[in-house]
Design an enzyme around this catalytic site. Sequence first.
Site, mmCIF file in Angstrom:
data_model
loop_
_atom_site.group_PDB
_atom_site.id
_atom_site.type_symbol
_atom_site.label_atom_id
_atom_site.label_comp_id
_atom_site.label_asym_id
_atom_site.label_seq_id
_atom_site.Cartn_x
_atom_site.Cartn_y
_atom_site.Cartn_z
ATOM 1 C CB SER A 141 -44.650 31.386 -56.329
ATOM 2 O OG SER A 141 -45.730 31.096 -56.524
ATOM 3 C CE1 TYR A 155 -41.686 29.403 -60.027
ATOM 4 C CE2 TYR A 155 -43.641 28.352 -58.837
ATOM 5 C CZ TYR A 155 -43.188 28.943 -59.469
ATOM 6 O OH TYR A 155 -44.228 30.671 -59.895
#
Length: 249
Positions: A141, A155
């Site tokens: 990501s 995350y």
Amino acid sequence: MTRQRILITGASSGLGAGMARAFAARGRDLALCARRTDRLEELKTELTRRYPGITVAVAALDVTDHERVPTVFAELSGELGGIDRVIVNAGIGKGAPLGSGRLWANKATIETNLVAALVQIETALQMFTQSGSGHLVLVASVAGNRGVPGVKAAYAASKAGVISLGQSLRAEYRTGPIRVTVLQPGYIASEMTAKAESTMLMVDTDTGVRAMVAAIERERGSAIVPAWPWIPLVLLMRVVPTRWAGLFA
């Protein structure tokens, strides 16, 4: 090189299902695994009806069940007669501010996105070493480029770990028959991003998946997708104060 037989984890919905549809349209055989087998079966029915010339194998897999990963990968490989590409895609987006008392959410994110990814990587590399070649794709990501305060801290850390593993592997296999690609998607519409606070930078699923599949097919070492506006935004993320990084990730 055409990678005909592709294994995708986390394929029951979102970007995993989107990539499965895109590769099926290109005539590829698919090995799809996820926790929700009902959705996998629905996807298999859809794809084999639309593209009767392909083979689609499905299997239940919770990637945090580490002992099951090699077994399921081997079973799917057996059904397709081998695997040419593994896309480590399964992940979750749970999270809470560190120190808030919600350790379970951050722990689940790290275990699913990083530890389970490591298990999938080890399994895929063993398969490729035995077969003599293969393409490993890690879905990270853009958030992995910088620490992000608040609910996305764990995350971002998990995806930073995936990027680091991919960089290490790219250096190790820079001339070998095993290829490694690290994808860094920005905001792409999916179940995971459905509750995102900001949607200003989000692209629709089809646009995002097309960018991801194009980068995978080129077998680039690393790709930020979609390129616009995320390449300049990632460069900006790396230099702004950390307290502002969450505006982009």
